[in-house]
Design a protein around this motif. Sequence first.
Motif, PDB file in Angstrom:
ATOM      1  N   HIS A 134       0.816  -1.221   0.000  1.00 26.46           N
ATOM      2  CA  HIS A 134       0.000   0.000   0.000  1.00 26.46           C
ATOM      3  C   HIS A 134       0.851   1.274   0.000  1.00 26.46           C
ATOM      4  O   HIS A 134       0.341   2.340  -0.353  1.00 26.46           O
ATOM      5  CB  HIS A 134      -0.976  -0.003   1.182  1.00 26.46           C
ATOM      6  CG  HIS A 134      -2.234  -0.760   0.868  1.00 26.46           C
ATOM      7  ND1 HIS A 134      -3.360  -0.157   0.353  1.00 26.46           N
ATOM      8  CD2 HIS A 134      -2.528  -2.083   0.962  1.00 26.46           C
ATOM      9  CE1 HIS A 134      -4.303  -1.069   0.161  1.00 26.46           C
ATOM     10  NE2 HIS A 134      -3.824  -2.244   0.523  1.00 26.46           N
ATOM     11  N   THR A 135       2.111   1.185   0.389  1.00 28.71           N
ATOM     12  CA  THR A 135       2.994   2.349   0.291  1.00 28.71           C
ATOM     13  C   THR A 135       3.544   2.493  -1.120  1.00 28.71           C
ATOM     14  O   THR A 135       3.568   3.595  -1.677  1.00 28.71           O
ATOM     15  CB  THR A 135       4.175   2.210   1.278  1.00 28.71           C
ATOM     16  OG1 THR A 135       3.660   2.102   2.600  1.00 28.71           O
ATOM     17  CG2 THR A 135       5.093   3.428   1.183  1.00 28.71           C
ATOM     18  N   TRP A 136       3.981   1.375  -1.711  1.00 29.65           N
ATOM     19  CA  TRP A 136       4.673   1.421  -3.005  1.00 29.65           C
ATOM     20  C   TRP A 136       3.812   0.875  -4.134  1.00 29.65           C
ATOM     21  O   TRP A 136       4.340   0.311  -5.100  1.00 29.65           O
ATOM     22  CB  TRP A 136       5.967   0.611  -2.914  1.00 29.65           C
ATOM     23  CG  TRP A 136       6.951   1.154  -1.954  1.00 29.65           C
ATOM     24  CD1 TRP A 136       7.208   0.689  -0.696  1.00 29.65           C
ATOM     25  CD2 TRP A 136       7.816   2.276  -2.145  1.00 29.65           C
ATOM     26  NE1 TRP A 136       8.181   1.438  -0.096  1.00 29.65           N
ATOM     27  CE2 TRP A 136       8.576   2.430  -0.966  1.00 29.65           C
ATOM     28  CE3 TRP A 136       8.032   3.158  -3.204  1.00 29.65           C
ATOM     29  CZ2 TRP A 136       9.515   3.432  -0.817  1.00 29.65           C
ATOM     30  CZ3 TRP A 136       8.963   4.157  -3.056  1.00 29.65           C
ATOM     31  CH2 TRP A 136       9.700   4.296  -1.878  1.00 29.65           C
ATOM     32  N   THR A 137       2.521   1.070  -4.071  1.00 26.41           N
ATOM     33  CA  THR A 137       1.606   0.491  -5.057  1.00 26.41           C
ATOM     34  C   THR A 137       2.079   0.695  -6.494  1.00 26.41           C
ATOM     35  O   THR A 137       2.250   1.829  -6.962  1.00 26.41           O
ATOM     36  CB  THR A 137       0.208   1.125  -4.914  1.00 26.41           C
ATOM     37  OG1 THR A 137      -0.213   1.000  -3.558  1.00 26.41           O
ATOM     38  CG2 THR A 137      -0.795   0.450  -5.831  1.00 26.41           C
ATOM     39  N   ASN A 138       2.339  -0.433  -7.162  1.00 24.96           N
ATOM     40  CA  ASN A 138       2.703  -0.474  -8.594  1.00 24.96           C
ATOM     41  C   ASN A 138       4.010   0.243  -8.931  1.00 24.96           C
ATOM     42  O   ASN A 138       4.217   0.624 -10.089  1.00 24.96           O
ATOM     43  CB  ASN A 138       1.558   0.090  -9.454  1.00 24.96           C
ATOM     44  CG  ASN A 138       0.407  -0.895  -9.546  1.00 24.96           C
ATOM     45  OD1 ASN A 138       0.238  -1.723  -8.666  1.00 24.96           O
ATOM     46  ND2 ASN A 138      -0.384  -0.794 -10.602  1.00 24.96           N
ATOM     47  N   VAL A 139       4.889   0.418  -7.948  1.00 25.64           N
ATOM     48  CA  VAL A 139       6.210   0.979  -8.233  1.00 25.64           C
ATOM     49  C   VAL A 139       7.159  -0.188  -8.523  1.00 25.64           C
ATOM     50  O   VAL A 139       7.414  -1.028  -7.649  1.00 25.64           O
ATOM     51  CB  VAL A 139       6.735   1.813  -7.053  1.00 25.64           C
ATOM     52  CG1 VAL A 139       8.146   2.331  -7.363  1.00 25.64           C
ATOM     53  CG2 VAL A 139       5.794   2.967  -6.769  1.00 25.64           C
ATOM     54  N   LEU A 140       7.685  -0.238  -9.741  1.00 27.96           N
ATOM     55  CA  LEU A 140       8.554  -1.351 -10.135  1.00 27.96           C
ATOM     56  C   LEU A 140       9.801  -1.420  -9.265  1.00 27.96           C
ATOM     57  O   LEU A 140      10.454  -0.410  -9.025  1.00 27.96           O
ATOM     58  CB  LEU A 140       8.958  -1.191 -11.605  1.00 27.96           C
ATOM     59  CG  LEU A 140       7.821  -1.323 -12.624  1.00 27.96           C
ATOM     60  CD1 LEU A 140       8.297  -0.895 -14.014  1.00 27.96           C
ATOM     61  CD2 LEU A 140       7.298  -2.751 -12.663  1.00 27.96           C
ATOM     62  N   LEU A 163      -3.318   9.933  -6.716  1.00 29.74           N
ATOM     63  CA  LEU A 163      -3.404   9.741  -8.166  1.00 29.74           C
ATOM     64  C   LEU A 163      -2.783   8.402  -8.574  1.00 29.74           C
ATOM     65  O   LEU A 163      -3.307   7.691  -9.434  1.00 29.74           O
ATOM     66  CB  LEU A 163      -2.693  10.904  -8.866  1.00 29.74           C
ATOM     67  CG  LEU A 163      -2.999  11.125 -10.348  1.00 29.74           C
ATOM     68  CD1 LEU A 163      -4.489  11.205 -10.611  1.00 29.74           C
ATOM     69  CD2 LEU A 163      -2.293  12.379 -10.852  1.00 29.74           C
ATOM     70  N   ARG A 164      -1.668   8.053  -7.916  1.00 26.32           N
ATOM     71  CA  ARG A 164      -1.023   6.757  -8.227  1.00 26.32           C
ATOM     72  C   ARG A 164      -1.930   5.590  -7.828  1.00 26.32           C
ATOM     73  O   ARG A 164      -2.016   4.591  -8.547  1.00 26.32           O
ATOM     74  CB  ARG A 164       0.332   6.677  -7.507  1.00 26.32           C
ATOM     75  CG  ARG A 164       1.058   5.355  -7.727  1.00 26.32           C
ATOM     76  CD  ARG A 164       2.548   5.477  -7.432  1.00 26.32           C
ATOM     77  NE  ARG A 164       2.842   5.984  -6.100  1.00 26.32           N
ATOM     78  CZ  ARG A 164       2.945   5.228  -5.017  1.00 26.32           C
ATOM     79  NH1 ARG A 164       2.780   3.908  -5.123  1.00 26.32           N
ATOM     80  NH2 ARG A 164       3.235   5.760  -3.849  1.00 26.32           N
TER      81      ARG A 164
END
Length: 383
Positions: free
Chosen positions: A147-153, A293-294
């Motif tokens: 939930h902190t890094w949602t969808n960050v590769l 937004l992310r």
Amino acid sequence: MNTIRRTVRLPVSLDDAEIEEFGRELDTIQNEIKASLGERDRHYILRLIKLQRSMALVARLVIFASIAFLPRWGHAAAGWGAFFAVLGLGTIGLGLAKILENMEIGHNVMHGQWDWMHDPQINSTTWEWDNVCPSDQWKHSHNVVHHTWTNVLGKDRDVGYEILRVTGEQPWHPAYLFQPVYNFVLAMLFEWGVALHDLDIHGIRLRRAMLPEDRRVLLGIAKKAWRQVMKDYVLWPLLAGPFFFWVLGANAVANWMRNVWSYAIIFCGHFPEGVHVFTEEQVRGETRARWYLRQLLGSCNIEGGKLFHVLSGNLSHQIEHHLFPDMPSHRYAEASQRVRALCARYGLPYNSGSLARQFGTTTAKIFRFSLPSARGAVRSVVR
């Protein structure tokens, strides 16, 4: 003359000021709904937990009652048809009870959605769910990391769960040729995949050695898995005496039902066509509004009726869940109407579709990205 600033290129037409205003409006939605929480909400979760536990007990009793219909007893109602009908009814009931416990209760309680009630029995710090994954490890891998890094590769392990290529931005490797096969295995054994999710498998691979922290995680999984296996595959079946394997089989099917359903809902919330992924550079110094937004661009909703939403743990409202992860889940439907209207007003995408659409495009991507030349229909990384 005002200067329009766009400090980061996004797949939206908003400038910096509009993004911040969008974030303030989402804050308002969250604050207003949280301020309205009260007795009606408390009654919902208490009634749901009571219903779920009653369902599980009745289902187990029905499974045991099926033994009375085995042909060997020779009475008028005995026969394989009656036996499998009653056994199937109990198995489906137990599977649904497990789905409710994991999705609408366990997942959401451990998100802290009900901590505002100050009930020590229904609290994120004390809840232990019916799953081989220890709750403390799940809260780290899911609540903190995902939930902190949602969808960050490279940061969010949920992007392909470190074994699947779900975007063209992930480098291809020959092992991905077989990902349709191990994706299927993951769906069948999903709770075991979730249990291993907090283990830094990629780090272990690079180091070629386990650290004390890795051993602690493995020990926690082993202890929890042992208790779950003993409960479902030893203790309950032993109560059936010589009919041990019939009860064991019913419990295995119930767990399989929960695994496949959880897999489908979670994958349809993050991997359908149209979802975006990000790089670390793009989230550096991110404001709360840009975080919102992310979450919006990285999540997908699934459309359905009220019962469908409850059985999905309201993760069918995945967008609202990612925007407001500690809001009681049964209020997401209310929030979704306002969020959707807000997105329309700001010209932002709101990825929502039927289960068939979301599951179909997710499965198609898993097959497509198993090949080296595959790219997304739209560029996935937001620049």
